[in-house]
Scaffold this motif. Structure first.
Motif, PDB file in Angstrom:
ATOM      1  N   ALA A 104       0.814  -1.219   0.000  1.00 40.33           N
ATOM      2  CA  ALA A 104       0.000   0.000   0.000  1.00 40.33           C
ATOM      3  C   ALA A 104       0.852   1.278   0.000  1.00 40.33           C
ATOM      4  N   PRO A 105       1.948   1.356   0.759  1.00 39.00           N
ATOM      5  CA  PRO A 105       2.754   2.590   0.714  1.00 39.00           C
ATOM      6  C   PRO A 105       3.473   2.828  -0.611  1.00 39.00           C
ATOM      7  N   TYR A 106       3.497   1.820  -1.480  1.00 41.66           N
ATOM      8  CA  TYR A 106       4.246   1.935  -2.734  1.00 41.66           C
ATOM      9  C   TYR A 106       3.351   2.037  -3.962  1.00 41.66           C
ATOM     10  N   VAL A 107       2.036   2.103  -3.781  1.00 38.30           N
ATOM     11  CA  VAL A 107       1.132   2.144  -4.935  1.00 38.30           C
ATOM     12  C   VAL A 107       1.406   3.376  -5.796  1.00 38.30           C
ATOM     13  N   GLU A 108       1.605   4.510  -5.157  1.00 37.83           N
ATOM     14  CA  GLU A 108       1.872   5.731  -5.914  1.00 37.83           C
ATOM     15  C   GLU A 108       3.201   5.637  -6.648  1.00 37.83           C
ATOM     16  N   LEU A 109       4.199   4.990  -6.048  1.00 40.29           N
ATOM     17  CA  LEU A 109       5.488   4.807  -6.716  1.00 40.29           C
ATOM     18  C   LEU A 109       5.308   4.079  -8.040  1.00 40.29           C
ATOM     19  N   GLU A 110       4.494   3.036  -8.042  1.00 34.06           N
ATOM     20  CA  GLU A 110       4.291   2.277  -9.277  1.00 34.06           C
ATOM     21  C   GLU A 110       3.451   3.029 -10.287  1.00 34.06           C
ATOM     22  N   TRP A 111       2.391   3.686  -9.832  1.00 35.45           N
ATOM     23  CA  TRP A 111       1.407   4.243 -10.756  1.00 35.45           C
ATOM     24  C   TRP A 111       1.614   5.712 -11.092  1.00 35.45           C
ATOM     25  N   GLY A 112       2.303   6.433 -10.231  1.00 36.46           N
ATOM     26  CA  GLY A 112       2.436   7.870 -10.442  1.00 36.46           C
ATOM     27  C   GLY A 112       1.314   8.631  -9.761  1.00 36.46           C
ATOM     28  N   ALA A 113       1.552   9.935  -9.578  1.00 31.89           N
ATOM     29  CA  ALA A 113       0.632  10.749  -8.778  1.00 31.89           C
ATOM     30  C   ALA A 113      -0.756  10.846  -9.402  1.00 31.89           C
ATOM     31  N   LYS A 114      -0.830  10.964 -10.727  1.00 29.82           N
ATOM     32  CA  LYS A 114      -2.143  11.180 -11.344  1.00 29.82           C
ATOM     33  C   LYS A 114      -3.030   9.944 -11.207  1.00 29.82           C
ATOM     34  N   ALA A 115      -2.499   8.773 -11.568  1.00 30.20           N
ATOM     35  CA  ALA A 115      -3.292   7.542 -11.462  1.00 30.20           C
ATOM     36  C   ALA A 115      -3.627   7.239 -10.012  1.00 30.20           C
ATOM     37  N   TYR A 116      -2.661   7.490  -9.117  1.00 28.04           N
ATOM     38  CA  TYR A 116      -2.928   7.230  -7.697  1.00 28.04           C
ATOM     39  C   TYR A 116      -4.018   8.164  -7.185  1.00 28.04           C
ATOM     40  N   GLY A 117      -4.026   9.401  -7.656  1.00 22.23           N
ATOM     41  CA  GLY A 117      -5.084  10.330  -7.271  1.00 22.23           C
ATOM     42  C   GLY A 117      -6.454   9.836  -7.700  1.00 22.23           C
ATOM     43  N   LEU A 118      -6.528   9.213  -8.865  1.00 27.63           N
ATOM     44  CA  LEU A 118      -7.798   8.641  -9.310  1.00 27.63           C
ATOM     45  C   LEU A 118      -8.218   7.491  -8.412  1.00 27.63           C
ATOM     46  N   MET A 119      -7.262   6.696  -7.970  1.00 25.53           N
ATOM     47  CA  MET A 119      -7.585   5.596  -7.063  1.00 25.53           C
ATOM     48  C   MET A 119      -8.140   6.131  -5.743  1.00 25.53           C
ATOM     49  N   ARG A 120      -7.564   7.215  -5.261  1.00 26.06           N
ATOM     50  CA  ARG A 120      -8.080   7.804  -4.017  1.00 26.06           C
ATOM     51  C   ARG A 120      -9.510   8.306  -4.233  1.00 26.06           C
ATOM     52  N   ARG A 121      -9.793   8.843  -5.393  1.00 29.92           N
ATOM     53  CA  ARG A 121     -11.157   9.298  -5.683  1.00 29.92           C
ATOM     54  C   ARG A 121     -12.120   8.115  -5.752  1.00 29.92           C
ATOM     55  N   VAL A 122     -11.670   7.012  -6.322  1.00 30.62           N
ATOM     56  CA  VAL A 122     -12.509   5.810  -6.360  1.00 30.62           C
ATOM     57  C   VAL A 122     -12.867   5.380  -4.944  1.00 30.62           C
ATOM     58  N   LYS A 123     -11.873   5.325  -4.073  1.00 29.41           N
ATOM     59  CA  LYS A 123     -12.121   4.939  -2.681  1.00 29.41           C
ATOM     60  C   LYS A 123     -13.121   5.881  -2.020  1.00 29.41           C
ATOM     61  N   ALA A 124     -12.962   7.185  -2.255  1.00 30.93           N
ATOM     62  CA  ALA A 124     -13.858   8.156  -1.622  1.00 30.93           C
ATOM     63  C   ALA A 124     -15.279   8.044  -2.151  1.00 30.93           C
ATOM     64  N   LEU A 125     -15.438   7.715  -3.436  1.00 32.72           N
ATOM     65  CA  LEU A 125     -16.781   7.560  -3.995  1.00 32.72           C
ATOM     66  C   LEU A 125     -17.523   6.392  -3.345  1.00 32.72           C
ATOM     67  N   PHE A 126     -16.831   5.276  -3.199  1.00 35.74           N
ATOM     68  CA  PHE A 126     -17.472   4.076  -2.647  1.00 35.74           C
ATOM     69  C   PHE A 126     -17.586   4.140  -1.126  1.00 35.74           C
TER      70      PHE A 126
END
Length: 970
Positions: A492-514
């Motif tokens: 979990a602490p490395y997800v942004e490292l793999e995906w980059g800030a933009k894609a990781y930001g979208l993942m955070r938005r997905v979590k917040a929506l659900f």
């Protein structure tokens, strides 16, 4: 009182939640005691959180209520199925909601092309239901014999063959889900989809907005597509926004791999895949990783189902084990192997595919000629090499260390380079003894090493290593930090490292929506703490040599008869480790006292000690042996009664017969209804100390057996067990006792019979061993060994036992010095070739005893039963019967829980069942609704002497069976 105390000590919101739930759920499904919260709070990862409240759920409505109430109270919830997950995604320090034990709905549709499963169904059971149709699930994780559909979908698990084309994401058709606020959705129902759009417009709108943003950004869209060309379970499935238009379809596919952080999956419909019946495998050796990777690239796109890579260190870990190919020992340093499998619909097609594979690989020089084998026994031995890797590390690790299995994927074109970089990093960080293996076709590598997380410096070393590995995989190779084990807590602490800030930001938005309240499995996948993967590390203190090697994977749990009554083998070990830790640290004497007191029933008394857990355990731990050791410690000072019983065993038999006679007479006088009521009342009045009577209680017997000497060509030593000499059929069952059936069979087969002297005094020792009196058990076993040695003329004659557990114990005790046979094994080997059989119409039920399963005799039992009945049914979901010697009398709830699935699993027209242990047959009869008898009774009823007796056809050397199957009953 203790239960109420546990609830009163909970923090206020959890007390309120308990009281609210108690209005709607049975009290025994809301758990707050220290032992079970600890036990249920453990998964297969190297993390531990102890829940404050555990809730066992059985329906989507119960899930909705729980989420509604926890949402109102602001309490986080984690859903857990089998707990075989490796990345810490099924643990919680708040509310743990258990799926296991419920949600078992399973329906096969459209000739097996689709299957509908609830999340509590074990993956292997789905494939068992699909097998008659020649179909299976696409996902094929190594844990499929223990993991459940809910976990398979929630983690997007794959495996050795499914790759990215047949995983859950690609084969899911629809789901029924419960969202964080309790809203229900059936993605296959247009009306349900419309209701969701009306009830949760912000969710549907938000998903559409993210979809449109991604599609408006060609670079991001291309990156998402590229990331999912290889296996990838890091973060959320952003490819759903690329692959689908409708927000509900996007929602459906986002839930795959979401690890319970977005919603609860209440039901899933899969499109199944073909299970091809013809297979062949080859183990190919290459001088180095580079050549093995080149061979993999040439095989890619060809007719291969699996290509497994193993480096030299992994092969070295198993080369000394029995049955391994001799080539392993002579491999040069740096060598590598590929285990290749091809599958086809016909034998002819298989031969063509083998030729095609060999042609593709021809440009790469192998160390030895590559030979494919279509022979099941041979290719299973090759796959034993691969299966043995993880257990080899687990078994060899130092006590107190943790087995960490990490899982990355490289683009296949760079797999060789990535593997060498990974090996270099392992060496640089002090993990030089780690092994590397994996699914080469997918560029998916597992690496296994054993850090000691009890050492602060070791945790720091592990942190540096993970930083370097993640940088290397994500930055240098643009690979996946998690290919198939799920993001969990450790990546979990490395997800942004793999995906980059933009894609990781979208993942955070997905979590917040659900999950706007961040209450569903917090800390998993999305975690802002850069050190989260170094916290809540699981302690693995030394407890006892029998259990210290346990890696807490949970593979044992489906085999355990007490799994839905009290605890499982894994859970027993977890509690024993905590007891051991508290004894050393002395940090919480009250907690230690409570755990020890509760373990007496929850762990020791309700353990059947059947040993089936060892047959599923990667490191072959028999938790039952540990339970026997605990009982021995408890009885260390009070063995006088056991010694007296051992010295006067004939008297014990007479007393048992007398007790059975009294019970049988009372039954005759009082009738079944009054006798049952009296028995239940007496047991209650004795506070459970008196055994529980049932209608399956046997009548007493006293065999009168005489040897025969007709000059037959086959002489046999027959030893009737103490149970067979004491317990006959139940009242109303007109079947003969087992000794009478076997004596009749031996006569029909024209065998001369020898009996050991002083039979009434003889016993294999199992009753003493199971109760914790090892010295007395050894004494009785050695007495029997001496008597059998004399009767068999120094071991020259085969020895027939009529009770499987006794035969199993004596075989291991004498270690091959006597030719001892299980009763069904003996019938198959010696008697069937000398008999004529007439098969009975209709189905019969078959129960293979635990000892016969461990001896590898499951197929032998099926073969003998099938020789006598037109249809043989092995009831699904029934393993150990839980009777456990006499424990079915003293702890009948264990027997009842173990056999809860039996009545529904029997065909309505089934009128009888068969096994090979009288005590097991008592418990089976009590719960099946039909009588269970010795399989010898069925064979005797179907057998007659041929007009000219045939000599037996040897099925193996004296004292062995022919290549016994290792399969277990369904």
């Amino acid at each position: 009182m203790a239960e109420r105390k546990d609830i009163r000590t909970l923090p206020g919101p959890y007390r309120r939640l308990h009281d609210i739930l108690a209005v709607h759920l049975p009290g025994d499904r809301i758990i707050a005691d220290p032992l079970r919260c600890l036990a249920f709070g453990t998964d297969a990862s190297f993390y531990r959180l102890i829940p404050k409240l555990v809730v066992q759920l059985r329906s989507a409505d119960e899930v909705a209520r729980l989420l509604s109430e926890t949402g109102a109270l602001g309490l986080p919830v984690t859903f857990r199925a089998a707990g075989t997950s490796l990345s810490g995604q099924s643990i919680s320090d708040s509310v743990l909601a258990l799926v296991a034990g419920g949600f078992r709905g399973l329906s096969v549709l459209d000739g097996g092309t689709r299957v509908v499963c609830e999340p509590g169904v074990i993956g292997a059971d789905v494939n068992l239901a699909l097998a008659p149709y020649g179909r299976k699930l696409g996902p094929d994780p190594a844990s499929i014999g223990a993991c459940m559909v809910g976990g398979i979908a929630a983690n997007n698990s794959s495996g050795m063959c499914c790759g990215t084309a047949q995983n859950t994401y690609r084969t899911v058709e629809s789901m029924k889900v419960v969202l964080a606020d309790g809203t229900a959705l059936d993605t296959a129902d247009p009306e349900s989809r419309a209701r969701l759009a009306s009830a949760r417009p912000e969710l549907v709108r938000g998903l559409a907005e993210i979809r449109d943003e991604i599609r408006a950004d060609p670079a991001l869209r291309a990156r998402i597509a590229e990331k999912f060309r290889i296996k990838n379970t890091t973060g959320y499935a952003l490819n759903a926004f690329v692959d689908f238009e409708d927000p509900i379809d996007i929602l459906l596919h986002l839930l795959v791999g979401s690890e319970g952080t977005l919603a609860f999956i209440a039901e899933i419909t899969y499109r199944t895949v073909e299970e091809q019946p013809h297979k062949a495998s080859a183990l190919a050796f290459f001088p180095d990783i580079g050549e093995a990777a080149r061979a993999t690239q040439l095989l890619a796109g060809g007719p291969v189902a699996a290509v497994e890579l193993m480096d030299r260190a992994s092969l070295r870990a198993v080369e000394g084990k029995p049955g391994m190919p001799p080539e392993l020992r002579g491999l040069v340093e740096g060598a590598a192997a590929l285990l290749i499998e091809t599958r086809a619909g016909s034998a002819a097609a298989l031969e063509e595919q083998i030729a095609a594979c060999q042609l593709r690989m021809a440009p790469v020089p192998a160390l030895y000629p590559v030979r494919f084998t279509p022979v099941k026994a041979e290719y299973e031995r090759l796959w034993d090499v691969r299966r043995g890797l993880f257990p080899a590390v687990g078994a060899a690790r130092r006590v107190g260390t943790t087995v960490v299995i990490e899982d990355v994927a490289f683009p296949i074109a760079r797999m060789a380079e990535g593997t060498l970089d990974l090996r270099r990093l392992l060496g640089e960080h002090g993990y030089g003894d780690a092994i590397i293996f994996g699914h080469a076709l997918d560029g998916n590598l597992h690496f296994v090493f054993t850090p000691d997380f009890g050492d602060v410096e070791e945790v720091t070393r592990y942190a540096r290593f993970m930083d370097d590995v993640c940088q290397m995989v994500a930055r240098k190779y643009d690979g996946s930090l998690k290919a198939e084990h799920g993001t969990g807590r450790n990546i979990a602490p490395y997800v942004e490292l793999e995906w980059g800030a933009k894609a990781y930001g979208l993942m955070r938005r997905v979590k917040a929506l659900f999950d706007p309240g961040t209450l569903l499995n917090p800390g998993v996948i999305i975690n802002g703490d850069p050190g989260a993967h170094l916290k809540a590390l699981k302690p693995l203190p030394r407890a006892h040599p029998i259990i210290d090697r346990c890696i807490e994977c949970g593979f044992c749990e489906p085999r355990c008869p007490s799994r839905e009554l009290t605890t499982t083998p894994r859970q027993r070990i977890v509690v024993q480790r905590e007891i051991a830790r508290l004894r050393v640290t002395a940090e919480d004497p009250e907690r230690l006292r409570r755990l020890e007191a509760d373990y007496a029933y929850m762990g020791e008394e309700t353990c059947a000690t059947d040993g089936l857990c060892a047959t599923a355990c990667p490191v072959a731990i028999d938790t039952g042996a540990h339970t026997k050791w605990l009982r021995a410690q408890r009885h260390a000072e009070d063995g006088a009664a056991a010694t007296a019983a051992a010295e006067h065993f004939a008297v014990v038999g007479s007393v048992a017969r007398a007790a059975l006679g009294v019970a049988n007479a009372a039954h005759a006088v009082l009738g079944t209804t009054a006798m049952s009521a009296l028995a239940r009342g007496a047991r209650r009045a004795s506070l459970g100390r008196l055994p529980l009577w049932s209608t399956a209680m046997p009548r007493p017997v006293r065999p009168r057996l005489a040897p025969t000497a007709t000059g037959a060509d086959l002489r046999v030593v027959y030893f009737p067990s103490c149970v067979a000499r004491t317990m006959g059929p139940a009242r109303g069952d007109e079947a003969p006792p087992v000794y009478a059936a076997l004596s009749s069979l031996l006569a029909k087969a024209r065998c001369d019979v020898v009996f050991p002297d002083r039979m009434e005094d003889l016993c294999c020792g199992m009753p003493f061993e199971s109760k914790g009196f090892p010295a007395q058990a050894e004494r009785k076993g050695r007495e029997l060994e001496a008597a059998l040695l004399a009767a068999s003329e120094g071991g020259e004659l085969p020895i027939l036992f009529d009770t499987s557990p006794c035969a199993y114990r004596m075989k291991h005790l004498v270690a091959g010095s006597l030719a001892i046979f299980d009763p069904v094994e003996f019938i198959d080997r010696f008697l069937l070739p000398r008999l004529s059989l007439a098969r009975e119409p209709g189905p019969v039920a078959l129960h293979v005893t635990c000892s016969a399963v461990k001896a590898g005799l499951s197929e032998t039992y099926r073969r003998v039963a099938a020789a006598c009945a037109e249809r043989v049914v092995v009831p699904a979901g029934v393993g150990c019967c839980g009777f456990a010697g006499d424990r079915g009398f003293t702890h009948p709830e264990l027997n009842a829980s173990a056999l809860a699935a039996l009545p529904a699993a029997l065909p309505p027209e089934c009128r009888a069942g068969y096994s090979s242990s009288r005590t097991c047959e008592i418990g089976l009869s009590a719960h099946a609704g039909v009588p269970y008898r010795s399989l010898a009774v069925l064979v005797d009823r179907c057998a007659s002497t041929p007009s000219a007796a045939r000599l037996p056809e040897a099925r193996g050397p004296l004292g062995t069976a022919a290549a016994p199957s290792e399969e277990t009953p369904s």
